[in-house]
Design an enzyme around this catalytic site. Structure first.
Site, PDB file in Angstrom:
ATOM      1  N   ASP A   8       0.884  -1.164   0.000  1.00  0.00           N
ATOM      2  CA  ASP A   8       0.000   0.000   0.000  1.00  0.00           C
ATOM      3  C   ASP A   8       0.930   1.225   0.000  1.00  0.00           C
ATOM      4  O   ASP A   8       2.115   1.124   0.319  1.00  0.00           O
ATOM      5  CB  ASP A   8      -0.853  -0.060   1.272  1.00  0.00           C
ATOM      6  N   ASP A  10      -0.125   5.130   0.918  1.00  0.00           N
ATOM      7  CA  ASP A  10      -0.354   6.138   1.965  1.00  0.00           C
ATOM      8  C   ASP A  10      -0.438   5.491   3.344  1.00  0.00           C
ATOM      9  O   ASP A  10      -1.308   4.671   3.586  1.00  0.00           O
ATOM     10  CB  ASP A  10      -1.627   6.920   1.649  1.00  0.00           C
TER      11      ASP A  10
HETATM   12  C1  XBP Z   1      -5.024   6.439   0.744  1.00  0.00           C
HETATM   13  C2  XBP Z   1      -6.154   7.167   0.181  1.00  0.00           C
HETATM   14  C3  XBP Z   1      -5.901   8.214  -0.851  1.00  0.00           C
HETATM   15  C4  XBP Z   1      -5.193   9.392  -0.212  1.00  0.00           C
HETATM   16  C5  XBP Z   1      -5.428  10.664  -0.994  1.00  0.00           C
HETATM   17  O1  XBP Z   1      -4.663   5.506  -0.249  1.00  0.00           O
HETATM   18  O2  XBP Z   1      -7.292   6.872   0.500  1.00  0.00           O
HETATM   19  O3  XBP Z   1      -7.149   8.618  -1.317  1.00  0.00           O
HETATM   20  O4  XBP Z   1      -5.745   9.617   1.089  1.00  0.00           O
HETATM   21  O5  XBP Z   1      -4.998  10.482  -2.326  1.00  0.00           O
HETATM   22  P1  XBP Z   1      -3.801   4.176   0.121  1.00  0.00           P
HETATM   23  P2  XBP Z   1      -5.992  10.896  -3.536  1.00  0.00           P
HETATM   24  O6  XBP Z   1      -3.689   4.050   1.636  1.00  0.00           O
HETATM   25  O7  XBP Z   1      -4.591   3.046  -0.518  1.00  0.00           O
HETATM   26  O8  XBP Z   1      -2.467   4.408  -0.536  1.00  0.00           O
HETATM   27  O9  XBP Z   1      -6.522  12.271  -3.205  1.00  0.00           O
HETATM   28  O10 XBP Z   1      -5.114  10.899  -4.772  1.00  0.00           O
HETATM   29  O11 XBP Z   1      -7.050   9.843  -3.558  1.00  0.00           O
HETATM   30 MG    MG Z   2      -2.894   3.281   3.389  1.00  0.00          MG
END
Ligand code: XBP
Ligand code: MG
Length: 249
Positions: A8, A10
């Protein structure tokens, strides 16, 4: 046999979510809106995966069903936010979480395939990789954002990553930081290691076969939270291969 690792982005590769929050707030201000998401408010909003979906949820909840004009504005906000976020990452605002660079290096050296499976938008991932992996993009496959028909907790993005890697769920291990992310990986048939992040302190990490504070470094061992533990409190490729051979291989 363990053939691939799927990460993953973020909260897992790096502690990015507060930078997303700051980028949203700057976009609101630049577009003349007096909206401002506090860390507490953003933690609640993070139950909605996907920045566009999160913004739409906030608008509906706080400002009513968006009309056509508001929908255009929401798209402008998210585009602006993504540009601002990219600038912040380019300025070096983010470091990789403990153990990520080390494990990626170990896995590449051992010939494993690597992928990213994320809800975030592709430009965010490209910038994060360019800044934090100066020797080049180590990932063989990137599955993210709107490529998945349904965002996490649906399994679509992990299923897409597996397909692009050309491996079966039983030949890989997933790394996640959030409850919806763990659900997504599990429903794609993957065993999951959870590394709790700043914004997922309140999340249940149920379903992960191991939960730790981070992947650890020799000189900075992690805290073990639940499930399988790791020799020396460091998640190494050798230990992952051993776990996989005993449980999934
Ligand atoms: C985390 C998310 C993303 C980010 C914001 O994604 O939910 O939406 O918060 O990025 P993950 P965007 O943990 O799956 O990496 O505004 O580009 O969506
Ligand atoms: Mg995440």
């Amino acid at each position: 046999m363990l053939k691939a690792l799927i990460f993953d982005v973020d909260g897992t590769l790096a502690e990015t979510e507060d930078l997303h929050r700051q980028a949203f707030n700057r976009a609101f201000a630049e577009l003349g809106l007096d909206w401002n998401w506090s860390p507490e408010a953003y933690a609640d909003l993070l139950t909605v995966m996907g920045g566009k979906e999160r913004l739409a949820h906030y608008v509906r909840t706080e400002h009513g069903e968006p009309d056509a004009r508001r929908r255009v504005q929401m798209s402008e906000i998210h585009d602006r936010k993504t540009r601002i976020y990219g600038d912040l990452v380019t300025q070096g605002a983010l470091a990789l979480r403990p153990g990520i660079a080390r494990l990626v290096e170990e896995a590449k050296r051992a010939g494993l395939r690597l992928a990213v499976a994320s809800t975030t938008s592709r430009p965010n991932i490209d910038t994060l990789i360019a800044v934090n992996f100066p020797k080049g993009n180590p990932f063989d496959a990137i599955a993210c954002g709107d490529e998945a028909e349904r965002k996490k907790p649906h399994p679509d993005v992990f299923v897409l990553a597996l397909k692009r890697l050309g491996v079966e769920p039983g030949e890989a291990i997933a790394f996640e930081d959030s409850a919806p992310g763990i659900r997504s990986a599990l429903d794609a048939g993957l065993p999951v290691i959870a590394t709790r992040s700043l914004y997922t302190g309140g999340h249940s990490l149920e379903g992960a076969f191991s939960a730790v504070s981070d992947l650890g470094e020799q000189e900075a061992p992690h805290s073990h939270l639940a499930g399988s533990a790791w020799p020396g409190d460091v998640v190494t490729l050798a230990a992952l291969k051993d776990w996989h051979a005993r449980h999934a291989g």
